[in-house]
Design a protein around this motif. Structure first.
Motif, PDB file in Angstrom:
ATOM      1  N   ALA A 133       0.801  -1.224   0.000  1.00 40.43           N
ATOM      2  CA  ALA A 133       0.000   0.000   0.000  1.00 40.43           C
ATOM      3  C   ALA A 133       0.839   1.283   0.000  1.00 40.43           C
ATOM      4  CB  ALA A 133      -0.968  -0.002   1.192  1.00 40.43           C
ATOM      5  N   PRO A 134       1.952   1.351   0.734  1.00 36.82           N
ATOM      6  CA  PRO A 134       2.744   2.587   0.708  1.00 36.82           C
ATOM      7  C   PRO A 134       3.218   2.965  -0.686  1.00 36.82           C
ATOM      8  CG  PRO A 134       3.380   1.266   2.600  1.00 36.82           C
ATOM      9  CD  PRO A 134       2.475   0.411   1.755  1.00 36.82           C
ATOM     10  N   TYR A 135       3.523   1.961  -1.517  1.00 38.38           N
ATOM     11  CA  TYR A 135       3.910   2.262  -2.895  1.00 38.38           C
ATOM     12  C   TYR A 135       2.752   2.915  -3.647  1.00 38.38           C
ATOM     13  CZ  TYR A 135       7.821  -0.986  -2.111  1.00 38.38           C
ATOM     14  OH  TYR A 135       8.932  -1.622  -1.625  1.00 38.38           O
ATOM     15  N   ALA A 136       1.556   2.375  -3.460  1.00 40.64           N
ATOM     16  CA  ALA A 136       0.384   2.890  -4.170  1.00 40.64           C
ATOM     17  C   ALA A 136       0.081   4.324  -3.764  1.00 40.64           C
ATOM     18  CB  ALA A 136      -0.816   1.994  -3.892  1.00 40.64           C
ATOM     19  N   VAL A 137       0.097   4.580  -2.470  1.00 46.61           N
ATOM     20  CA  VAL A 137      -0.231   5.923  -1.981  1.00 46.61           C
ATOM     21  C   VAL A 137       0.798   6.938  -2.464  1.00 46.61           C
ATOM     22  CG1 VAL A 137      -0.553   7.345   0.071  1.00 46.61           C
ATOM     23  CG2 VAL A 137      -1.451   5.009   0.022  1.00 46.61           C
ATOM     24  N   ARG A 138       2.062   6.587  -2.353  1.00 39.36           N
ATOM     25  CA  ARG A 138       3.129   7.508  -2.766  1.00 39.36           C
ATOM     26  C   ARG A 138       3.084   7.762  -4.270  1.00 39.36           C
ATOM     27  NH1 ARG A 138       6.004  11.869  -1.447  1.00 39.36           N
ATOM     28  NH2 ARG A 138       8.253  11.653  -1.763  1.00 39.36           N
ATOM     29  N   LEU A 139       2.819   6.717  -5.043  1.00 42.15           N
ATOM     30  CA  LEU A 139       2.735   6.885  -6.496  1.00 42.15           C
ATOM     31  C   LEU A 139       1.589   7.820  -6.859  1.00 42.15           C
ATOM     32  CD1 LEU A 139       3.562   6.197  -9.374  1.00 42.15           C
ATOM     33  CD2 LEU A 139       2.168   4.123  -9.205  1.00 42.15           C
ATOM     34  N   LEU A 140       0.444   7.653  -6.231  1.00 42.03           N
ATOM     35  CA  LEU A 140      -0.686   8.523  -6.523  1.00 42.03           C
ATOM     36  C   LEU A 140      -0.373   9.967  -6.132  1.00 42.03           C
ATOM     37  CD1 LEU A 140      -3.540   8.815  -7.562  1.00 42.03           C
ATOM     38  CD2 LEU A 140      -4.391   8.141  -5.305  1.00 42.03           C
ATOM     39  N   GLU A 141       0.273  10.144  -4.997  1.00 41.64           N
ATOM     40  CA  GLU A 141       0.677  11.490  -4.578  1.00 41.64           C
ATOM     41  C   GLU A 141       1.577  12.135  -5.625  1.00 41.64           C
ATOM     42  OE1 GLU A 141       0.737  10.909   0.312  1.00 41.64           O
ATOM     43  OE2 GLU A 141       2.583  10.722  -0.863  1.00 41.64           O
ATOM     44  N   GLN A 142       2.530  11.371  -6.130  1.00 46.79           N
ATOM     45  CA  GLN A 142       3.489  11.923  -7.087  1.00 46.79           C
ATOM     46  C   GLN A 142       2.865  12.203  -8.449  1.00 46.79           C
ATOM     47  OE1 GLN A 142       6.817  12.944  -6.536  1.00 46.79           O
ATOM     48  NE2 GLN A 142       5.882  12.813  -4.504  1.00 46.79           N
ATOM     49  N   LEU A 143       1.911  11.407  -8.849  1.00 47.32           N
ATOM     50  CA  LEU A 143       1.213  11.695 -10.101  1.00 47.32           C
ATOM     51  C   LEU A 143       0.429  12.999  -9.993  1.00 47.32           C
ATOM     52  CD1 LEU A 143      -0.038   8.109 -11.047  1.00 47.32           C
ATOM     53  CD2 LEU A 143       1.713   9.458 -12.236  1.00 47.32           C
ATOM     54  N   VAL A 144      -0.165  13.227  -8.826  1.00 47.17           N
ATOM     55  CA  VAL A 144      -0.882  14.484  -8.611  1.00 47.17           C
ATOM     56  C   VAL A 144       0.101  15.652  -8.562  1.00 47.17           C
ATOM     57  CG1 VAL A 144      -2.266  15.777  -6.939  1.00 47.17           C
ATOM     58  CG2 VAL A 144      -2.864  13.413  -7.489  1.00 47.17           C
ATOM     59  N   VAL A 145       1.233  15.466  -7.898  1.00 44.74           N
ATOM     60  CA  VAL A 145       2.263  16.513  -7.857  1.00 44.74           C
ATOM     61  C   VAL A 145       2.726  16.863  -9.270  1.00 44.74           C
ATOM     62  CG1 VAL A 145       4.667  16.970  -7.212  1.00 44.74           C
ATOM     63  CG2 VAL A 145       3.093  16.038  -5.527  1.00 44.74           C
TER      64      VAL A 145
END
Length: 206
Positions: A18-30
């Motif tokens: 899950a941490p990979y998924a959350v961080r990836l989504l954050e970075q796509l939004v960034v």
């Protein structure tokens, strides 16, 4: 960059990570990339178990409501008539992070029982990027054969196996290593980690 205005299809399934998924989504939004998000039932359970995220609304709060509302569109995994299920609906490719062995198996045989599976099938048939991020250990012969099959079909299998040459000092550093590699394969610019040959920050030299 061609296609930079097109959405990236992002699926979260039930493998640990899950941490990979959350961080990836954050970075796509960034990075100001539009995201078509699909979370499987087991993916939702994973988010709750590993990240205390019990719903898409909770994930929205974690990522940031403003960026989410502007850039993220959520689709139900049971909706095989949604935009990611159609080859005529153009997008910039797809990532499944994390990707369960069950999902990998379904993709390898062309099953389309869910939106995640159908969208993956579309990515392959349309020759669009498809990045699969399995988190499993050890791999069985069946897992490896499925990985070979999807690779031959055009997918990129990117296991969640972080490196250490960047001198990680926290778990977040390890997560960022994998997320950075995923972003590279999706052609999304980032500054998450140093690349091979770059000097580490002074605080990490020893």
């Amino acid at each position: 960059m061609a296609g930079v205005d097109r959405a990236i299809v992002f699926a979260i399934t039930g493998a640990s990570g899950a941490p990979y998924a959350v961080r990836l989504l954050e970075q796509l939004v960034v990075a100001r990339r539009r995201v078509q998000l699909v979370i499987s039932t087991h993916g939702l359970r994973l988010l709750e178990t590993e990240a205390d995220i019990g719903s898409a609304a909770d994930l929205r709060e974690r990522v940031g409501a403003a960026g989410w509302d502007e850039l993220v569109t959520v689709f139900d995994d049971s909706d095989r008539g949604a935009a990611p299920a159609s080859g005529s609906a153009r997008n910039a490719g797809m990532v499944i992070c994390p990707c369960s062995m069950g999902t990998l198996s379904a993709i390898s045989v062309g099953a389309s029982r869910s939106l995640v599976e159908r969208a993956s099938d579309v990515a392959l048939k349309e020759r669009r990027p498809l990045v699969l991020v399995p988190r499993e250990s050890p791999f069985s012969a069946i897992h490896l054969e499925n990985m070979l099959r999807v690779t031959r079909a055009g997918a990129v299998v990117l296991p969640a196996s972080p490196g250490f040459y960047h001198r990680p000092s926290t778990v977040n550093d390890l997560v960022d290593f994998i997320v950075a590699r995923i972003l590279d394969h999706l052609s999304v610019e980032h500054t998450l980690t140093r690349r091979w040959g770059e000097e580490p920050p002074a605080s990490r030299r020893r």
